[in-house]
Scaffold this active site. Sequence first.
Site, PDB file in Angstrom:
ATOM      1  N   ASN A   6      28.410  64.568 106.967  1.00 50.41           N
ATOM      2  CA  ASN A   6      27.611  64.390 105.763  1.00 50.41           C
ATOM      3  C   ASN A   6      26.188  63.870 105.948  1.00 50.41           C
ATOM      4  O   ASN A   6      25.350  64.083 105.086  1.00 50.41           O
ATOM      5  CB  ASN A   6      28.318  63.429 104.805  1.00 50.41           C
ATOM      6  N   TYR A   7      25.935  63.145 107.034  1.00 50.04           N
ATOM      7  CA  TYR A   7      24.661  62.437 107.107  1.00 50.04           C
ATOM      8  C   TYR A   7      23.702  62.920 108.176  1.00 50.04           C
ATOM      9  O   TYR A   7      22.511  62.683 108.088  1.00 50.04           O
ATOM     10  CB  TYR A   7      24.915  60.940 107.321  1.00 50.04           C
ATOM     11  N   LEU A   8      24.245  63.512 109.222  1.00 47.87           N
ATOM     12  CA  LEU A   8      23.373  63.860 110.332  1.00 47.87           C
ATOM     13  C   LEU A   8      22.928  65.308 110.217  1.00 47.87           C
ATOM     14  O   LEU A   8      23.753  66.223 110.212  1.00 47.87           O
ATOM     15  CB  LEU A   8      24.112  63.618 111.643  1.00 47.87           C
TER      16      LEU A   8
END
Length: 720
Positions: free
Chosen positions: A678-680
């Site tokens: 989800n974040y990288l």
Amino acid sequence: MTTATKRARPIPAIESSDEDDELPLINRRVSKKPRVSLSSASASNSTSAQTKSRLKQRSSSDRVLADARRQRRQNGTTTVVRPNPAAAKGRRAKKEEAKLEPIPVEEKKPKREGQSSSSDQGKDNGGYRWWDEGEGERNSGIKWTTLLHNAVIFPPEYEPHGIPLLYNGKAVELSAESEEIATFYAAKLATDYVQKPTFQRNFFDDFRHSLRSTSAHRIIKKLELCDFSRIHAHLEKKKQEKKDIPAAEKKKLREEEAVRCKKYTVALVDGREEKVGNFRVEPPGLFLGRGEHPKMGKVKSRIYPEDITINVGHDAEIPPCPLEGHKWGKIIHKRDVTWLCFWKDTITGGSKYVWLAAGSAFKGMSDHAKFEKARRLSQYIEQIRRDYRQGWKAKGKEPKQRATAMYLIDKLALRVGNEKGEDEADTVGCCSLRVEHIKFVPPRTIELDFLGKDSIRYFNSVQVEKEVYENLKLFCRNKKPGEDIFHRLTVTGLNDYLKSLMDGLSAKVFRTYNASVTLDNLISNTPARSDLLEKIVFYNQQNKEVAILCNHQRALPKAHGSQMEKMDKKVVDTQQWLTELKRGRNKINKSKGSIDSVDLIQWMPEKPVFTEDMDDKERAAERKRAAAAPRVKTARVKKLPQIETAIKSVSERLAKLKADMQVKEDMKTVALGTSKINYLDPRITVAWCKKREVPIERIFAKTLLVKFAWAMETSEDFRF
DNA sequence: AACAAGACTTGGAAAAATTTTC
DNA sequence: GAAAATTTTTCCAAGTCTTGTT
């Protein structure tokens, strides 16, 4: 207990900025959920180097795109149609829908299903390369023109088993409905949910309610007198039977199930085949919330077609209702959303949606947009940081609180923390932090301790700027423990303000930005001469830093303790043997040639002894016994060259063993998956893999490769 | 403007699949 | 060649943030 704060940083490889606080504080100590009674005070203080921020020398996204186009298109899709982006949109939909017969979706021709199977290997979207097309209308409100799908598949109806519930030792006759509910409870008997009063109360209320018009209602009055063990045993037996099915038969069953589901797995969106994500309606059961959820144990009832709203294209055939005698609740044609079906959750009242899979164009485009927005933030971040530092000194309460909260969101990667209702677990984020969640340790360390999303504990002791420290103290003054620290600040107020700083900015973008920028910086320092395995370990370690920043935790694996013990034993054995080898070498060397071999003693684990008549369980027990038994003395005769070789290999083995153990210990409560998914920004990883010659498959599993297909052609000098 | 509903992303646990170890 | 360990996928809960509604 210890204070993890900023620590000395290595000399940055590239030019450093003069601001010492550019990067978020990633060196947080990891703590665990206050899970049951497992003592956890020993949470390890993981530390690692942190680089200073570097000057951005990004390659423009245009360049990346151009680069991508230059690449050979190795995708196995039909002809390489490179539609003119402007013209394509409108036309494509109609044309291809006519051409691509909706085999898997159309009821009329169920026999010809196998036909499209070659196209759905790997890709979730039939090879549609949306990222090769212009930005065009991608962000406009209308999400599709034509939409065709088969809606959802339902779990099987309940089949009563007739195994009785015992009440006060006597069997009680139950209706099918009540038996089902009792069986839900029996299925949880081995979990610690059944120990929780809230769970018991909620379950029993609903169970009693199901009994209301039956004779059992007069009998069953107290949960303590209910004995679910027979039902539990029955469930266990069924489970075992299922496990015991021969492999070949299992495979056959799996295949049959796949055939049955086939038509639900794809949708036609503007004529393109896309994989559907969650086409199964959730089965009924007991609601298991996380943490101290007030509704845990309540019966989540069965969903029927009548409960479901179907979203399909205007002219598309309405999916057939798979349950005899039922019909869909509502049929709508809402083109500004991407969901296919929805229903209301009976517990929370919230909506449940059926979406396309992660590899679909819908999801891919919005993922891409998310990361582009986060990258855009890097152009504003310095300005924004100056702005909130200024805001700390504001006269008005709201701006002052807002600026202080922004610091926490930026530096500690806190979630924004929306309001929650009475009927939900009591968890908080930045804006909903209460006085009881913070402690002040002079001169300027704050200790945050609260339950965040999913009731995961956030525990962090961190040094903050003097102004922040003083502000927070000020905000807490004269407040009771249960009062909000930021009482003048609302999430909407904060996000509205962020919008004024950057178009589209909201609090969550900081998490994406900081996670990605942190990874980008950390992996840019990959040690030059590492081999493949070392590079992967290195990557995972940097991934871990991000996970710690975002507080992504997992429960301690159940077998962790025993596994560590086992490894420790191995270390001891190996160490002993190494020492013995060295002793032998010494002896030979000291003898000045008078002896050329020595007797050495190696202590080995006992070998398990199996006999023909042992079954699996007995064999397992024997293996265990042997492993736990005292080591066996084994004599070996070795000559010098042999010893030298052995010393080398045993030393290496020992080092690897110790390193593995360390890694295991360090990772025991960190979850890497969430940040990776989800974040990288996947382009950071793709670029790194290309540059360091690491096959991308070693970092991204199959589903992630599909999800991030749009990022695979990123050039190796991409920087976030 | 306050609140609720709606839509979509993010989250850990459990189940399933795969790889490693013995 | 099976058990153990590890990795991947699935499941569904729980967030965020926007868009209605009053």
